[in-house]
Design an enzyme around this catalytic site. Structure first.
Site, PDB file in Angstrom:
ATOM      1  CG  HIS A  60      -1.902  -1.118   1.038  1.00 41.84           C
ATOM      2  ND1 HIS A  60      -3.156  -1.060   1.917  1.00 41.84           N
ATOM      3  CD2 HIS A  60      -2.166  -2.120   0.569  1.00 41.84           C
ATOM      4  CE1 HIS A  60      -3.964  -2.033   1.737  1.00 41.84           C
ATOM      5  NE2 HIS A  60      -3.368  -2.818   0.634  1.00 41.84           N
ATOM      6  CD  GLU A  62      -1.578   4.541   3.769  1.00 39.60           C
ATOM      7  OE1 GLU A  62      -2.801   4.831   3.942  1.00 39.60           O
ATOM      8  OE2 GLU A  62      -1.519   3.758   2.674  1.00 39.60           O
ATOM      9  CB  SER A  85      -9.324   7.541   4.815  1.00 42.67           C
ATOM     10  OG  SER A  85      -9.628   6.989   6.148  1.00 42.67           O
ATOM     11  CB  CYS A  87      -7.029   0.186   4.667  1.00 43.28           C
ATOM     12  SG  CYS A  87      -5.327  -0.547   4.526  1.00 43.28           S
ATOM     13  CB  CYS A  90      -2.136   1.751   6.159  1.00 46.40           C
ATOM     14  SG  CYS A  90      -1.680   0.759   4.432  1.00 46.40           S
TER      15      CYS A  90
END
Length: 210
Positions: A60, A62, A85, A87, A90
């Site tokens: 991902h 992040e 935002s 998940c 993360c």
């Protein structure tokens, strides 16, 4: 931010994450970008969602930025900036490593775990950036199956589960609590409550807990 790669204003920090998201989109991936900054606004790492490019569902935005930052002695005082935002995966990373602040581009197309992070002392800055909203809205409309795959909404029928929970998660939590106790025990209990609240049944110390 050009040249010095340093910023303290959330909107300027978000600009780097948006740049990463657009790079990911151009590569044929999911347009989510992120960057990790230290307390002085220096960039530690940056990246974008690479699920498609690398064939790795853990990449991902992040986590990519976090890995690019390399090993840090401490993450207190750092800021994770993301176009979307975060998940639960993360959000867990942010909590695990005590990242102090999360700057979010938007939470309209996906409402992740930022309320949970805020409840546990993480500063949340939600910018509701229109460019981020439009980028994700266009992508989701064009690639709904890929998007659902990324957020865990598509699972094999044989699992009998939806992306929101169900099934068993095994962990020797009781033994861990007794061995370590204190803050670690409290943190484990917190994780268990979170999992149970989202429909995951836990197997703790050989017992099944609904």
């Amino acid at each position: 931010m050009a040249g010095g790669q340093q910023a303290t204003d959330p909107q300027l920090m978000l600009a780097m994450a948006i740049q990463e998201a657009r790079t990911g989109l151009a590569e044929g991936g999911i347009p989510i970008g992120a960057a990790l900054f230290d307390g002085a606004g220096r960039v530690l790492g940056r990246g974008h969602n690479r699920r498609v490019q690398d064939g790795d569902p853990s990449m991902h935005a992040e986590t990519t930025a976090f890995r690019q930052a390399g090993r840090q002695r401490s993450y207190q005082g750092t800021t994770m900036v993301t176009t979307l935002s975060p998940c639960w995966f993360c959000s867990g990373l942010v909590r695990q490593f005590s990242i102090s602040r999360v700057v979010i581009g938007e939470a309209r197309t996906f409402y992740g775990g930022h309320d949970w992070l805020r409840a546990h002392g993480v500063e949340i800055v939600l910018l509701d950036d229109q460019e981020c909203v439009e980028m994700m809205t266009d992508f989701i409309a064009a690639h709904p199956a890929l998007w659902n795959e990324d957020i865990g909404e598509v699972l094999p029928p044989s699992t009998g589960r939806s992306g929101s929970g169900g099934g068993w998660a095994g962990a020797s939590v009781e033994g861990h609590r007794h061995e370590r106790g204190g803050v670690v025990g409290d943190l484990v209990e917190d994780r268990c409550r979170l999992l149970r609240s989202h429909g995951v049944r836990l197997r703790l110390g050989g017992d099944h807990l609904a």
